[in-house]
Motif scaffolding. Structure first.
Motif, PDB file in Angstrom:
ATOM      1  N   LEU A 180     -11.430  -3.210  15.315  1.00 15.16           N
ATOM      2  CA  LEU A 180     -10.820  -3.492  16.448  1.00 15.16           C
ATOM      3  C   LEU A 180      -9.525  -2.839  16.893  1.00 15.16           C
ATOM      4  N   GLY A 181      -9.356  -2.173  17.911  1.00 15.37           N
ATOM      5  CA  GLY A 181      -8.062  -1.653  18.138  1.00 15.37           C
ATOM      6  C   GLY A 181      -7.801  -1.435  19.499  1.00 15.37           C
ATOM      7  N   ALA A 182      -6.801  -0.597  19.892  1.00 16.13           N
ATOM      8  CA  ALA A 182      -6.340  -0.624  21.205  1.00 16.13           C
ATOM      9  C   ALA A 182      -7.402   0.605  22.158  1.00 16.13           C
ATOM     10  N   GLY A 183      -7.924   0.047  23.267  1.00 17.29           N
ATOM     11  CA  GLY A 183      -8.785   0.960  23.790  1.00 17.29           C
ATOM     12  C   GLY A 183      -8.075   1.903  24.468  1.00 17.29           C
ATOM     13  N   GLU A 184      -6.595   1.854  24.726  1.00 18.52           N
ATOM     14  CA  GLU A 184      -5.909   2.960  25.128  1.00 18.52           C
ATOM     15  C   GLU A 184      -5.711   4.213  24.190  1.00 18.52           C
ATOM     16  N   ASP A 185      -6.116   3.781  22.799  1.00 19.13           N
ATOM     17  CA  ASP A 185      -5.928   4.792  21.795  1.00 19.13           C
ATOM     18  C   ASP A 185      -7.339   5.190  21.046  1.00 19.13           C
ATOM     19  N   VAL A 186      -8.662   4.784  21.943  1.00 26.00           N
ATOM     20  CA  VAL A 186      -9.776   4.908  21.466  1.00 26.00           C
ATOM     21  C   VAL A 186     -10.260   6.503  20.994  1.00 26.00           C
ATOM     22  N   HIS A 187      -9.409   7.479  21.552  1.00 29.34           N
ATOM     23  CA  HIS A 187      -9.605   8.633  21.267  1.00 29.34           C
ATOM     24  C   HIS A 187      -9.162   9.298  20.012  1.00 29.34           C
ATOM     25  N   ARG A 188      -7.967   8.406  19.489  1.00 31.96           N
ATOM     26  CA  ARG A 188      -7.518   8.897  18.082  1.00 31.96           C
ATOM     27  C   ARG A 188      -7.311   8.057  17.172  1.00 31.96           C
TER      28      ARG A 188
ATOM     29  N   CYS B   6       0.947  -1.174   0.158  1.00 37.33           N
ATOM     30  CA  CYS B   6      -0.073  -0.089  -0.032  1.00 37.33           C
ATOM     31  C   CYS B   6       1.080   1.247   0.109  1.00 37.33           C
ATOM     32  N   ARG B   7       0.243   2.278  -0.418  1.00 37.71           N
ATOM     33  CA  ARG B   7       1.074   3.463  -0.438  1.00 37.71           C
ATOM     34  C   ARG B   7       2.475   3.335  -1.006  1.00 37.71           C
ATOM     35  N   THR B   8       3.374   4.052  -0.584  1.00 42.91           N
ATOM     36  CA  THR B   8       4.724   4.030  -1.142  1.00 42.91           C
ATOM     37  C   THR B   8       5.608   2.953  -0.678  1.00 42.91           C
ATOM     38  N   ASP B   9       5.281   2.546   0.760  1.00 41.96           N
ATOM     39  CA  ASP B   9       6.111   1.557   1.335  1.00 41.96           C
ATOM     40  C   ASP B   9       5.428   1.096   2.414  1.00 41.96           C
ATOM     41  N   ASN B  10       4.070   0.864   2.614  1.00 42.45           N
ATOM     42  CA  ASN B  10       3.263   0.373   3.739  1.00 42.45           C
ATOM     43  C   ASN B  10       3.164  -1.182   3.127  1.00 42.45           C
ATOM     44  N   TYR B  11       2.579  -1.855   4.286  1.00 44.80           N
ATOM     45  CA  TYR B  11       2.088  -3.261   3.989  1.00 44.80           C
ATOM     46  C   TYR B  11       0.773  -3.330   4.918  1.00 44.80           C
ATOM     47  N   ALA B  12      -0.332  -3.901   4.249  1.00 39.97           N
ATOM     48  CA  ALA B  12      -1.418  -4.371   4.913  1.00 39.97           C
ATOM     49  C   ALA B  12      -1.478  -5.938   4.617  1.00 39.97           C
TER      50      ALA B  12
ATOM     51  N   GLU C 207      -4.449   2.240   2.910  1.00 41.63           N
ATOM     52  CA  GLU C 207      -5.378   2.754   1.898  1.00 41.63           C
ATOM     53  C   GLU C 207      -6.196   1.597   1.502  1.00 41.63           C
ATOM     54  N   ALA C 208      -7.676   1.924   1.010  1.00 37.90           N
ATOM     55  CA  ALA C 208      -8.357   1.215   0.597  1.00 37.90           C
ATOM     56  C   ALA C 208      -8.404   0.480  -0.499  1.00 37.90           C
ATOM     57  N   ALA C 209      -7.836   1.033  -1.590  1.00 39.58           N
ATOM     58  CA  ALA C 209      -8.152   0.636  -2.982  1.00 39.58           C
ATOM     59  C   ALA C 209      -7.431  -0.539  -3.364  1.00 39.58           C
ATOM     60  N   PRO C 210      -5.963  -0.932  -2.743  1.00 42.13           N
ATOM     61  CA  PRO C 210      -5.342  -2.059  -3.113  1.00 42.13           C
ATOM     62  C   PRO C 210      -6.006  -3.218  -2.332  1.00 42.13           C
ATOM     63  N   ILE C 211      -6.477  -2.911  -1.172  1.00 49.65           N
ATOM     64  CA  ILE C 211      -6.884  -3.876  -0.378  1.00 49.65           C
ATOM     65  C   ILE C 211      -8.472  -4.445  -0.828  1.00 49.65           C
TER      66      ILE C 211
ATOM     67  N   HIS D 193      -2.275   0.570  15.461  1.00 50.46           N
ATOM     68  CA  HIS D 193      -1.648   2.063  15.943  1.00 50.46           C
ATOM     69  C   HIS D 193      -2.379   3.015  15.335  1.00 50.46           C
ATOM     70  N   HIS D 194      -2.343   4.367  15.765  1.00 55.05           N
ATOM     71  CA  HIS D 194      -3.147   5.499  15.329  1.00 55.05           C
ATOM     72  C   HIS D 194      -2.857   6.210  14.007  1.00 55.05           C
ATOM     73  N   HIS D 195      -1.310   5.869  13.671  1.00 53.85           N
ATOM     74  CA  HIS D 195      -0.874   6.629  12.616  1.00 53.85           C
ATOM     75  C   HIS D 195      -1.724   6.595  11.401  1.00 53.85           C
ATOM     76  N   ALA D 196      -1.622   7.697  10.665  1.00 49.50           N
ATOM     77  CA  ALA D 196      -2.569   7.706   9.595  1.00 49.50           C
ATOM     78  C   ALA D 196      -2.278   6.839   8.259  1.00 49.50           C
ATOM     79  N   ASP D 197      -1.035   6.334   8.163  1.00 50.47           N
ATOM     80  CA  ASP D 197      -0.616   5.428   7.255  1.00 50.47           C
ATOM     81  C   ASP D 197      -0.860   4.033   7.499  1.00 50.47           C
ATOM     82  N   HIS D 198      -1.569   3.906   8.757  1.00 49.96           N
ATOM     83  CA  HIS D 198      -2.136   2.494   8.971  1.00 49.96           C
ATOM     84  C   HIS D 198      -3.613   2.562   9.400  1.00 49.96           C
ATOM     85  N   VAL D 199      -4.150   3.850   9.054  1.00 53.93           N
ATOM     86  CA  VAL D 199      -5.818   3.853   9.416  1.00 53.93           C
ATOM     87  C   VAL D 199      -6.690   4.712   8.334  1.00 53.93           C
ATOM     88  N   GLU D 200      -5.982   5.018   7.465  1.00 57.45           N
ATOM     89  CA  GLU D 200      -6.590   6.077   6.669  1.00 57.45           C
ATOM     90  C   GLU D 200      -7.683   5.294   5.753  1.00 57.45           C
TER      91      GLU D 200
END
Length: 255
Positions: free
Chosen positions: A77-85, A10-16, A34-38, A56-63
Motif C-alpha cells: 500500500l502506498g500513495a496513489g499520487e506516486d504510483v508511477h514511481r 536497516c542499511r546504515t541508518d534507516n529504520y523499518a 532492505e529485506a534481510a533484517p526484516i 514515499h518512493h525513495h530507494a532507501d524506503h522501498v528497495e
C-alpha cells in the motif's frame, strides 16, 4: 489493544517498523529499506507479514519491497499520487484514507515536502505516528521536491496530534540534528538535556526512535518556527512562520 511495534535497523541508518496486532495475529511493515533484517525479525517473532505500508518512493524506503512480497505474499500500500514511481501497489492511498492492522485503524496523513507524495500513518489507539522522512527526531527531511510552505503545512498538521504520540521516523540522524538544534536555541534547557540523553543512547548503540511528540515540540527547531522567541533569536520578528521555517531549513542544509 495497542499494536506491538518493533524497531528494525536497516542499511546504515534507516529504520523499518513491524506493527503486530496481538489479538488477530495480523502484522504490517512500515517501509522496506532492505529485506534481510526484516525477514530475520519475522522469523524471530514468528509473525506472518500481511501488508507493507510505504511512506514515499525513495530507494532507501522501498528497495526491500519485491523480495518481501515474494517471500511473504504481503499486499503493498502506498500513495496513489506516486504510483508511477513506487513498486506495484495493491492499494493506492490518499490523505484521509484508513488502513487496518487487525483491530487497529490507522489514518493516512499527507505530509508533502521531502517528496511531493510523502504520506504518514497515524495509529491513535497505539499512540503512534510513522513519519519516515517528514518529521524526524529533532529534525525534518530535506526539501528535495516540495517547498518550505508545503513542508511547514505538513509539519503543522503533525503538530496537532496529541502530545503523548510517539513519532517513529525513518533514520538515525538524531545526534547530528541535536548539534544543529543547539545552534538555533543554545539556551533551551529541554534541548540541552535531550542532547545529553541522545549522546548517551548513541554511545550505547541504542536507537533514538521513537520520540515523544511533546518532546519534539519543546526541542525540534523545525516545529518551533512559529514561536516568537525563536523568531527573535533568528532576528526574524514579523516574518511568517513558513519564512522562519525556510531559514532554519536552509541553515540545516548548510550545517
Amino acid at each position: 489493544m495497542p499494536l506491538d511495534i518493533r524497531v528494525i535497523p536497516c542499511r546504515t541508518d534507516n529504520y523499518a517498523y513491524l506493527l503486530h496486532d496481538p489479538a488477530s495475529g495480523e502484522t504490517a511493515l512500515l517501509d522496506a529499506p532492505e529485506a534481510a533484517p526484516i525477514l530475520a525479525a519475522l522469523k524471530d517473532t514468528g509473525w506472518s507479514l500481511g501488508q507493507i505500508l510505504i511512506t514515499h518512493h525513495h530507494a532507501d524506503h522501498v528497495e526491500g519491497v519485491e523480495e518481501l512480497r515474494a517471500a511473504t505474499g504481503a499486499r503493498v500500500l502506498g500513495a496513489g499520487e506516486d504510483v508511477h514511481r513506487l513498486p506495484p501497489l495493491d492499494r493506492e492511498l490518499a490523505g484521509g484514507d484508513s488502513v487496518e492492522v487487525g483491530g487497529s485503524r490507522g489514518e493516512v496523513i499527507e505530509v508533502p515536502g521531502h517528496t511531493v507524495g510523502h504520506i504518514a500513518f497515524h495509529f491513535p489507539d497505539s499512540r503512534a505516528v510513522f513519519t519516515a522522512d517528514s518529521l524526524m527526531a529533532l529534525g525534518c527531511g530535506r526539501l528535495f521536491e516540495g517547498t518550505a510552505p508545503m513542508m511547514w503545512e505538513s509539519l503543522s498538521r503533525l503538530k496537532e496530534l496529541p502530545g503523548d504520540t510517539l513519532v517513529y521516523s525513518g533514520h538515525e540522524y538524531t545526534a547530528s540534528n541535536a548539534k544543529f538544534a543547539l545552534t538555533i536555541e543554545p539556551d533551551n534547557e529541554s534541548l540541552i538535556l535531550r542532547s545529553e540523553a541522545i549522546a548517551k543512547a548513541r554511545s550505547e548503540d541504542r536507537p533514538t526512535v521513537p520520540a515523544l511528540l511533546e518532546d519534539e515540540l519543546r526541542t525540534n527547531p523545525f516545529l518551533r518556527a512559529d514561536l516568537p522567541e525563536v523568531k527573535t533569536l533568528l532576528d526574524m520578528d514579523g516574518y511568517s512562520d513558513a519564512d522562519v521555517f525556510a531559514e532554519i531549513r536552509q541553515r540545516k542544509d548548510d550545517f
